[in-house]
Design a protein around this motif. Sequence first.
Motif, PDB file in Angstrom:
ATOM      1  N   GLY A  88      11.524   4.560 -27.300  1.00 56.11           N
ATOM      2  CA  GLY A  88      12.417   5.586 -27.824  1.00 56.11           C
ATOM      3  C   GLY A  88      12.654   5.559 -29.314  1.00 56.11           C
ATOM      4  O   GLY A  88      12.723   6.609 -29.957  1.00 56.11           O
ATOM      5  N   ASP A  89      12.789   4.369 -29.892  1.00 57.36           N
ATOM      6  CA  ASP A  89      13.030   4.275 -31.338  1.00 57.36           C
ATOM      7  C   ASP A  89      12.573   2.918 -31.845  1.00 57.36           C
ATOM      8  O   ASP A  89      12.315   1.993 -31.064  1.00 57.36           O
ATOM      9  CB  ASP A  89      14.507   4.496 -31.674  1.00 57.36           C
ATOM     10  CG  ASP A  89      15.413   3.464 -31.015  1.00 57.36           C
ATOM     11  OD1 ASP A  89      15.371   2.291 -31.423  1.00 57.36           O
ATOM     12  OD2 ASP A  89      16.154   3.837 -30.075  1.00 57.36           O
TER      13      ASP A  89
ATOM     14  N   LEU B 276       2.528  15.665 -29.330  1.00 62.14           N
ATOM     15  CA  LEU B 276       2.761  14.226 -29.164  1.00 62.14           C
ATOM     16  C   LEU B 276       3.950  13.934 -28.249  1.00 62.14           C
ATOM     17  O   LEU B 276       4.098  12.815 -27.755  1.00 62.14           O
ATOM     18  CB  LEU B 276       3.011  13.573 -30.531  1.00 62.14           C
ATOM     19  CG  LEU B 276       1.836  13.605 -31.519  1.00 62.14           C
ATOM     20  CD1 LEU B 276       2.283  13.121 -32.899  1.00 62.14           C
ATOM     21  CD2 LEU B 276       0.686  12.741 -31.014  1.00 62.14           C
ATOM     22  N   GLY B 277       4.816  14.946 -28.062  1.00 64.76           N
ATOM     23  CA  GLY B 277       5.999  14.749 -27.239  1.00 64.76           C
ATOM     24  C   GLY B 277       7.070  13.908 -27.909  1.00 64.76           C
ATOM     25  O   GLY B 277       7.753  13.119 -27.249  1.00 64.76           O
ATOM     26  N   ILE B 278       7.216  14.076 -29.220  1.00 59.90           N
ATOM     27  CA  ILE B 278       8.199  13.302 -29.992  1.00 59.90           C
ATOM     28  C   ILE B 278       8.949  14.241 -30.931  1.00 59.90           C
ATOM     29  O   ILE B 278       8.614  15.426 -31.060  1.00 59.90           O
ATOM     30  CB  ILE B 278       7.527  12.187 -30.820  1.00 59.90           C
ATOM     31  CG1 ILE B 278       6.485  12.793 -31.802  1.00 59.90           C
ATOM     32  CG2 ILE B 278       6.869  11.150 -29.918  1.00 59.90           C
ATOM     33  CD1 ILE B 278       5.902  11.790 -32.775  1.00 59.90           C
TER      34      ILE B 278
ATOM     35  N   LYS C 287       7.130   5.991 -27.860  1.00 57.51           N
ATOM     36  CA  LYS C 287       7.329   6.802 -26.654  1.00 57.51           C
ATOM     37  C   LYS C 287       7.880   5.937 -25.502  1.00 57.51           C
ATOM     38  O   LYS C 287       8.665   6.421 -24.686  1.00 57.51           O
ATOM     39  CB  LYS C 287       6.025   7.480 -26.238  1.00 57.51           C
ATOM     40  CG  LYS C 287       5.561   8.552 -27.218  1.00 57.51           C
ATOM     41  CD  LYS C 287       4.445   9.407 -26.663  1.00 57.51           C
ATOM     42  CE  LYS C 287       4.973  10.391 -25.640  1.00 57.51           C
ATOM     43  NZ  LYS C 287       3.987  11.413 -25.271  1.00 57.51           N
ATOM     44  N   LYS C 288       7.487   4.690 -25.471  1.00 56.49           N
ATOM     45  CA  LYS C 288       7.955   3.791 -24.416  1.00 56.49           C
ATOM     46  C   LYS C 288       9.406   3.370 -24.649  1.00 56.49           C
ATOM     47  O   LYS C 288      10.225   3.367 -23.713  1.00 56.49           O
ATOM     48  CB  LYS C 288       7.067   2.553 -24.356  1.00 56.49           C
ATOM     49  CG  LYS C 288       7.524   1.530 -23.311  1.00 56.49           C
ATOM     50  CD  LYS C 288       6.606   0.312 -23.297  1.00 56.49           C
ATOM     51  CE  LYS C 288       7.098  -0.713 -22.268  1.00 56.49           C
ATOM     52  NZ  LYS C 288       6.220  -1.929 -22.242  1.00 56.49           N
TER      53      LYS C 288
ATOM     54  N   GLN D  22      11.292  10.231 -34.630  1.00 51.51           N
ATOM     55  CA  GLN D  22      10.349   9.324 -33.968  1.00 51.51           C
ATOM     56  C   GLN D  22       9.036   9.247 -34.740  1.00 51.51           C
ATOM     57  O   GLN D  22       8.399   8.185 -34.776  1.00 51.51           O
ATOM     58  CB  GLN D  22      10.114   9.787 -32.528  1.00 51.51           C
ATOM     59  CG  GLN D  22      11.304   9.553 -31.619  1.00 51.51           C
ATOM     60  CD  GLN D  22      11.081  10.071 -30.218  1.00 51.51           C
ATOM     61  OE1 GLN D  22      10.630  11.213 -30.040  1.00 51.51           O
ATOM     62  NE2 GLN D  22      11.369   9.262 -29.208  1.00 51.51           N
TER      63      GLN D  22
ATOM     64  N   LEU E 159       2.521   5.027 -31.585  1.00 45.64           N
ATOM     65  CA  LEU E 159       2.953   6.159 -30.770  1.00 45.64           C
ATOM     66  C   LEU E 159       3.340   5.694 -29.363  1.00 45.64           C
ATOM     67  O   LEU E 159       4.387   6.086 -28.832  1.00 45.64           O
ATOM     68  CB  LEU E 159       1.828   7.202 -30.696  1.00 45.64           C
ATOM     69  CG  LEU E 159       2.067   8.381 -29.749  1.00 45.64           C
ATOM     70  CD1 LEU E 159       3.271   9.203 -30.197  1.00 45.64           C
ATOM     71  CD2 LEU E 159       0.817   9.267 -29.668  1.00 45.64           C
ATOM     72  N   LYS E 160       2.519   4.836 -28.779  1.00 48.16           N
ATOM     73  CA  LYS E 160       2.816   4.325 -27.435  1.00 48.16           C
ATOM     74  C   LYS E 160       4.123   3.537 -27.430  1.00 48.16           C
ATOM     75  O   LYS E 160       4.934   3.675 -26.502  1.00 48.16           O
ATOM     76  CB  LYS E 160       1.666   3.441 -26.950  1.00 48.16           C
ATOM     77  CG  LYS E 160       0.380   4.195 -26.649  1.00 48.16           C
ATOM     78  CD  LYS E 160      -0.726   3.236 -26.220  1.00 48.16           C
ATOM     79  CE  LYS E 160      -2.036   3.976 -25.977  1.00 48.16           C
ATOM     80  NZ  LYS E 160      -3.134   3.028 -25.615  1.00 48.16           N
TER      81      LYS E 160
END
Length: 338
Positions: free
Chosen positions: A257-258, A219-221, A254-255, A225, A250-251
């Motif tokens: 940050g928190d 997921l890249g987190i 990720k956009k 997150q 999730l979007k």
Amino acid sequence: MGTDIGILLQKRKVELSDLANQVIAIDAFNTLHQFLSIIRQRDGSPLVDSGGRVTSHLSGLLYRTASLVEAGIKPIFVFDGKPPDLKSETLIKRREIRESALEKWESAKAEGNLEAAYKYAQASSKVNPEIVEDSKYLLSIMGIPFIQAPSEGEAQAAHIVLKKDASCVASQDYDSFLFGAKTVVRNLAVTGKRKLPGKNAYIDVEPEIIELEESLNALGINREQLIDIAICVGTDYNKGLEKVGPKTALKLIKKHGDIHTVLREKGVEIEALDQIREFFIHPEVTDNYEIKWGKPDSEKLIEFLSGKHDFSVDRVEKAAERLKTASGARQKTLDQWF
């Protein structure tokens, strides 16, 4: 119930044999709910003894745990303690759902609609103090250790895994990851074919394993997150954001940050946000526990299950023998189970 983030996580089917020699911290309340929900008669009525006491959970604990031990798994059951104040609104809603389901179950039974009756009966199940105490006693005479959590059982189970006293958590919910569990096994307590609600179709329910790091990397987190995503979707401690599902959450995370930045952008608030995040990151847990497997006590099992709850003596004896054999009578020395 927990949080609905399962669609985001990487799952892998496993066999019970793949979990051999692993110590698994089982979310006891979650598992008991499964037994109470699924082990029922055609009209939804739970299994009961001659005194009208529910025995579905005892049946599930005895026979399913015996199967787990036969597979070489070393189970530990972790029981919930006092729920946090943050959970009060969720608990009230759950009670209302159970009461409504109970009324609909009775109506469906009266109408002879067995499918509807079974569905509503499942939603009406409740783990009460008597069920908890009987379950703990049954585990003790089966030689299976259990731990009493000070608060949420999933948090304590995750803590046991983090301390490396267990390999993974077994639960249907995904909250274990929010509490820091590295690995979670789902569908451990109940497997086989299950009918889809309202449909004339069945699905195969098989154990599956989820690794936290694998999912986070995909997921890249990071874990915090993931907690923020869960709070966006909704947890046992908050409602979540309107019209925000796991993929949208999730979007957003990720956009921005928190979750704090997400809320500022949307111009909304979540009550007790920092308290909720802190509870997931640093939940109330204890190190005051002992993990020790013992021999099943056949006499006490027969006395309790057959004498008090009308179980077949023959079936109880066979289950006790399965436990004894699996825990070392024929294949290993008992010393390996301590």
